[in-house]
Motif scaffolding. Structure first.
Motif, PDB file in Angstrom:
ATOM      1  N   PHE A 131      -8.468  43.478  22.152  1.00  0.00           N
ATOM      2  CA  PHE A 131      -9.725  43.247  22.865  1.00  0.00           C
ATOM      3  C   PHE A 131     -10.911  43.036  21.923  1.00  0.00           C
ATOM      4  N   VAL A 132     -10.690  43.172  20.625  1.00  0.00           N
ATOM      5  CA  VAL A 132     -11.755  42.878  19.670  1.00  0.00           C
ATOM      6  C   VAL A 132     -12.052  41.380  19.663  1.00  0.00           C
ATOM      7  N   VAL A 133     -11.024  40.548  19.900  1.00  0.00           N
ATOM      8  CA  VAL A 133     -11.211  39.094  19.852  1.00  0.00           C
ATOM      9  C   VAL A 133     -10.974  38.417  21.197  1.00  0.00           C
ATOM     10  N   ALA A 134     -10.404  39.136  22.153  1.00  0.00           N
ATOM     11  CA  ALA A 134     -10.043  38.506  23.433  1.00  0.00           C
ATOM     12  C   ALA A 134     -10.849  39.085  24.581  1.00  0.00           C
ATOM     13  N   ASP A 135     -11.241  38.217  25.524  1.00  0.00           N
ATOM     14  CA  ASP A 135     -11.911  38.719  26.720  1.00  0.00           C
ATOM     15  C   ASP A 135     -10.921  38.925  27.871  1.00  0.00           C
ATOM     16  N   LYS A 136      -9.657  38.528  27.625  1.00  0.00           N
ATOM     17  CA  LYS A 136      -8.582  38.841  28.568  1.00  0.00           C
ATOM     18  C   LYS A 136      -7.268  38.905  27.801  1.00  0.00           C
ATOM     19  N   VAL A 137      -6.451  39.903  28.129  1.00  0.00           N
ATOM     20  CA  VAL A 137      -5.140  40.047  27.495  1.00  0.00           C
ATOM     21  C   VAL A 137      -4.079  40.079  28.589  1.00  0.00           C
ATOM     22  N   THR A 138      -3.075  39.228  28.444  1.00  0.00           N
ATOM     23  CA  THR A 138      -1.961  39.179  29.382  1.00  0.00           C
ATOM     24  C   THR A 138      -0.688  39.566  28.644  1.00  0.00           C
ATOM     25  N   VAL A 139       0.044  40.494  29.212  1.00  0.00           N
ATOM     26  CA  VAL A 139       1.314  40.926  28.614  1.00  0.00           C
ATOM     27  C   VAL A 139       2.421  40.633  29.610  1.00  0.00           C
ATOM     28  N   VAL A 140       3.390  39.823  29.181  1.00  0.00           N
ATOM     29  CA  VAL A 140       4.568  39.543  30.002  1.00  0.00           C
ATOM     30  C   VAL A 140       5.763  40.115  29.263  1.00  0.00           C
ATOM     31  N   SER A 141       6.464  41.046  29.906  1.00  0.00           N
ATOM     32  CA  SER A 141       7.539  41.741  29.195  1.00  0.00           C
ATOM     33  C   SER A 141       8.750  41.956  30.087  1.00  0.00           C
ATOM     34  N   ARG A 142       9.912  41.846  29.461  1.00  0.00           N
ATOM     35  CA  ARG A 142      11.180  42.112  30.152  1.00  0.00           C
ATOM     36  C   ARG A 142      11.999  43.061  29.282  1.00  0.00           C
ATOM     37  N   SER A 143      12.343  44.200  29.829  1.00  0.00           N
ATOM     38  CA  SER A 143      13.156  45.178  29.115  1.00  0.00           C
ATOM     39  C   SER A 143      14.552  44.629  28.877  1.00  0.00           C
ATOM     40  N   TYR A 144      15.164  45.058  27.790  1.00  0.00           N
ATOM     41  CA  TYR A 144      16.543  44.646  27.492  1.00  0.00           C
ATOM     42  C   TYR A 144      17.501  45.132  28.584  1.00  0.00           C
ATOM     43  N   LYS A 145      17.061  46.107  29.392  1.00  0.00           N
ATOM     44  CA  LYS A 145      17.904  46.661  30.460  1.00  0.00           C
ATOM     45  C   LYS A 145      17.711  45.919  31.782  1.00  0.00           C
ATOM     46  N   SER A 146      16.718  45.015  31.850  1.00  0.00           N
ATOM     47  CA  SER A 146      16.324  44.429  33.140  1.00  0.00           C
ATOM     48  C   SER A 146      16.833  43.004  33.315  1.00  0.00           C
ATOM     49  N   GLU A 147      16.862  42.590  34.584  1.00  0.00           N
ATOM     50  CA  GLU A 147      17.201  41.210  34.901  1.00  0.00           C
ATOM     51  C   GLU A 147      15.942  40.341  34.812  1.00  0.00           C
ATOM     52  N   ALA A 148      16.126  39.032  34.805  1.00  0.00           N
ATOM     53  CA  ALA A 148      15.015  38.097  34.622  1.00  0.00           C
ATOM     54  C   ALA A 148      13.913  38.300  35.647  1.00  0.00           C
ATOM     55  N   GLN A 149      14.289  38.577  36.901  1.00  0.00           N
ATOM     56  CA  GLN A 149      13.292  38.708  37.967  1.00  0.00           C
ATOM     57  C   GLN A 149      12.577  40.063  37.952  1.00  0.00           C
ATOM     58  N   ASP A 150      12.993  40.959  37.057  1.00  0.00           N
ATOM     59  CA  ASP A 150      12.410  42.300  37.017  1.00  0.00           C
ATOM     60  C   ASP A 150      11.429  42.469  35.859  1.00  0.00           C
ATOM     61  N   ALA A 151      10.914  41.373  35.355  1.00  0.00           N
ATOM     62  CA  ALA A 151       9.924  41.452  34.278  1.00  0.00           C
ATOM     63  C   ALA A 151       8.581  41.916  34.844  1.00  0.00           C
ATOM     64  N   VAL A 152       7.668  42.244  33.958  1.00  0.00           N
ATOM     65  CA  VAL A 152       6.368  42.755  34.378  1.00  0.00           C
ATOM     66  C   VAL A 152       5.259  41.914  33.767  1.00  0.00           C
ATOM     67  N   CYS A 153       4.186  41.744  34.521  1.00  0.00           N
ATOM     68  CA  CYS A 153       2.999  41.048  34.012  1.00  0.00           C
ATOM     69  C   CYS A 153       1.826  42.032  34.084  1.00  0.00           C
ATOM     70  N   TRP A 154       1.197  42.271  32.943  1.00  0.00           N
ATOM     71  CA  TRP A 154       0.071  43.220  32.817  1.00  0.00           C
ATOM     72  C   TRP A 154      -1.143  42.422  32.354  1.00  0.00           C
ATOM     73  N   VAL A 155      -2.268  42.556  33.052  1.00  0.00           N
ATOM     74  CA  VAL A 155      -3.457  41.761  32.731  1.00  0.00           C
ATOM     75  C   VAL A 155      -4.694  42.652  32.756  1.00  0.00           C
ATOM     76  N   SER A 156      -5.573  42.474  31.757  1.00  0.00           N
ATOM     77  CA  SER A 156      -6.829  43.223  31.747  1.00  0.00           C
ATOM     78  C   SER A 156      -7.880  42.491  30.926  1.00  0.00           C
ATOM     79  N   ASP A 157      -9.150  42.700  31.308  1.00  0.00           N
ATOM     80  CA  ASP A 157     -10.250  42.191  30.503  1.00  0.00           C
ATOM     81  C   ASP A 157     -10.866  43.315  29.658  1.00  0.00           C
ATOM     82  N   GLY A 158     -10.231  44.486  29.682  1.00  0.00           N
ATOM     83  CA  GLY A 158     -10.675  45.590  28.841  1.00  0.00           C
ATOM     84  C   GLY A 158     -11.898  46.318  29.353  1.00  0.00           C
ATOM     85  N   SER A 159     -12.296  46.057  30.584  1.00  0.00           N
ATOM     86  CA  SER A 159     -13.537  46.644  31.090  1.00  0.00           C
ATOM     87  C   SER A 159     -13.327  47.989  31.782  1.00  0.00           C
ATOM     88  N   GLY A 160     -12.090  48.374  32.021  1.00  0.00           N
ATOM     89  CA  GLY A 160     -11.862  49.659  32.675  1.00  0.00           C
ATOM     90  C   GLY A 160     -10.687  49.660  33.625  1.00  0.00           C
TER      91      GLY A 160
END
Length: 635
Positions: A131-160
């Motif tokens: 967040f020092v350089v970005a006004d929005k951070v998106t994280v897309v992650s899939r665990s090695y234990k999960s199927e393709a449709q069970d991935a997660v999307c995490w998004v924040s602008d760091g404001s709270g």
């Protein structure tokens, strides 16, 4: 994409984000090191799991970190094919800080950007540096234990707040997509990215790749040229730094590797790199930080070396190889003799582990000893101010290396007129008078209390140096150690203070004469004070002070030790004091000449209370003491 869930950041995360925004403005590129380092850790964890379960790698067995920039979208993406995260793990890891003592850490923040930015180095900036350089951070992650449709999307602008939803991802691992601020477009340029990755990540054993545009050369005699295309190109050395010959490693490379494993962004104070072959084969690379972590004295704090076996990462914070009093040491241990399936439980009872711990401890102490001998004395002064109190614990915990640790301990003493702790035991012994056979010390509540204590008056008069101690750990340590190089440690507050040859025959005869001369006075004072004291005697240690108290337990429960034990809830036996008086002092002469028994008793109580105060012992009834002083002043 599934329904979006909104969550609020943990309070400490909000504070950290605010701190980062205000304190890392001059060192923004640290975010790239942190994110690549996290990606490397994620790969290390999956590599370890794959040792027993190779099937988890599926059709993607080659580990790599990829960095790509999209100038049109103004995004920078850092991708890995490591362990990945589930939805619950993303909430736990990205929305909260699990470190023990975080609340205490944030209490120490001052609002001074310079000082607060130094604290970040103790805490570790990690993922949130994005967040020092970005006004929005998106994280897309899939665990090695999960199927393709069970991935997660995490998004924040760091404001709270941050948003979490389910998504689809074709491969395991994590993509971190930074939507850069308009004034941070330099991090979309190939040259900037390459130079930073080369600086921060050359030592990482995982290939770091960047997408490169290839322009095929036009072949002679051909009318057309092949079209441009892109390919992933490795841009780091991808060779674990500790596996290299030390002569091939620059100081800057050592420093950057320290920052990679410690998540500290300050340079280390010193380091030692060793490769050992023989009955055991291992490599160790250990560092001393410049600043103590904020939770150094937290019992739950994890410490230890990063353990590798045959270059394969096994675990973080392997404390089996580093004693508790060296818990500030950071580094890597790579063994060829431990099994790849080693666990913490196996390490506890493994003979190889015990031998490695012994060897690493010796090397760490040698590293510190070398720092102590450095011509630049300021380095050891820095070390001692940060880690001295922790190192003292080793005097009790590590009997085998006690002499080596003693050589590293520094004290304040009566040889100096300030509180600087720069006196070694070697310094002290070199200044001992010929007749002095012991090492004298005092433990008090503060430097001023120790330096001005009545208990050291006679020793100072004789020119005998006294070591001055006031840290909480000192009382505990000095109760556990008895001597150094055949010289006994003598607490100047001991009831049987032995000055040995420092007290000549004439002084002993004078002491006996004073005792005989004041025999009636001693008995009179004892009768006046009754059960408050067990004995009254003429003191051999006082020069400028009228009185002092000595405990019958011979220092087992000094004022400082009693306070520590009572603070921990322990009940201690009632104190019985020996009152020592200085018959040459004007107060004692005045007391002796007092004919009125009531006022004589008041003077005796005053002398006792003053002695207790001088020893930092609290008075049972401070109001009564004030009335007593006032009555004597007005009478």
């Amino acid at each position: 994409m599934s329904e979006v869930e909104k969550h609020g950041f943990q309070t400490e995360v909000k504070q950290l984000l605010n701190l980062l925004a205000n304190s890392l403005y001059s060192n923004k590129d640290v975010f790239l090191r942190e994110l690549v380092s996290n990606a490397s850790d994620a790969i290390d964890k999956l590599r370890f799991i794959s040792l027993e379960h190779p099937e988890v790698l599926g059709d993607d067995p080659e580990f790599r970190i990829r960095i790509s920039a999209d100038k049109d979208a103004k995004t920078l993406t850092i991708s890995d094919n490591g362990i990945g995260m589930t939805k619950d793990e993303a909430i736990a890891h990205l929305g909260t800080i699990a470190k023990s003592g975080t609340a205490e850490f944030f209490k120490n923040l001052t609002g001074d950007q310079v000082k607060d930015s130094q604290l970040i180095g103790q805490f570790g900036v990690g993922f949130y540096s994005a967040f020092v350089v970005a006004d929005k951070v998106t994280v897309v992650s899939r665990s090695y234990k999960s199927e393709a449709q069970d991935a997660v999307c995490w998004v924040s602008d760091g404001s709270g707040e941050y948003e979490v939803s389910s998504t689809t991802k074709s491969s395991r691992g994590t993509d971190i997509i930074l939507s850069l601020r308009d004034d941070e477009s330099e991090f979309l340029e190939d040259w900037t990215l390459r130079s930073n990755i080369s600086k921060y990540s050359d030592h990482i054993s995982v290939p770091v790749q960047m997408l490169e545009t290839v322009k095929p050369e036009k072949k002679e005699g051909e009318d057309s040229q092949e079209a441009e295309y892109t390919e992933w190109k490795q841009i780091n050395d991808a060779k674990a730094l500790w596996t290299k010959n030390p002569s091939e490693i620059t100081e800057d490379e050592y420093k950057e590797f320290y920052k990679h494993i410690s998540h500290d962004y300050e340079d280390p104070l010193t380091w030692t790199h060793n490769h050992v072959e023989g009955s055991q084969e291992y490599t160790s690379l250990m560092y001393v930080p410049k600043r103590a972590p904020f939770d150094l004295f937290n019992r739950e704090q994890k410490h230890g070396l990063k353990l590798y076996v045959q270059r394969v990462f096994i675990m973080d914070d392997a404390d089996q190889f580093m004693p508790g009093y060296l818990r500030f040491i950071k580094g890597v241990l790579d063994s060829n003799d431990l099994p790849l399936n080693v666990s913490r439980e196996i390490l506890q009872s493994n003979k190889v582990s015990s031998q490695l711990k012994k060897a690493c401890t010796k090397k760490a102490l040698q590293m510190i000893a070398k720092l102590a001998k450095d011509e630049d004395k300021s380095k050891y002064t820095t070390f001692w101010s940060q880690f001295g109190n922790v190192l003292k614990e080793g005097l009790v915990e590590d009997y085998e290396n006690r002499d080596e640790i003693f050589d590293l301990i520094r004290f304040a003493s009566t040889a100096n007129d300030n509180s600087e702790q720069n006196v070694s035991l070697a310094d002290y012994i070199s200044r001992m008078p010929e007749k002095q056979k012991n090492i004298y010390y005092i433990v008090a509540e503060s430097y001023n209390a120790a330096a001005s204590s009545p208990y050291i008056e006679n020793l100072k008069k004789k020119g005998v140096e006294v070591l001055l101690m006031w840290e909480r750990v000192d009382e505990w340590v000095m109760n556990q150690v008895s001597e150094y190089k055949e010289k006994k440690f003598i607490n100047v507050c001991s009831s049987d203070l032995d000055l040995g040859e420092l007290e000549d025959k004439a002084e002993k005869e004078e002491q006996e004469a004073k005792t005989n001369e004041n025999k009636d006075l001693l008995e009179r004072i004892k009768n006046a004070l009754g059960e408050s004291v067990s004995e009254v005697k003429v003191s051999s240690r006082l020069v400028d002070t009228p009185s002092c108290v000595i405990c019958n337990d011979n220092g087992m429960f000094t004022a400082q030790m009693r306070k520590l034990l009572e603070a921990s809830g322990q009940k201690l036996p009632e104190e019985k004091y020996v009152l020592e008086i200085n018959p040459d002092h004007e107060i004692i002469k005045k007391l002796s000449a007092e004919a009125d028994e009531g006022r004589f008793k008041n003077w005796c109580e005053l002398v006792l209370d003053q002695a207790l105060l001088a020893d930092q012992r609290g008075l049972k009834d401070p109001v009564a003491y004030i009335k007593l002083v006032n009555s004597l002043l007005l009478g």
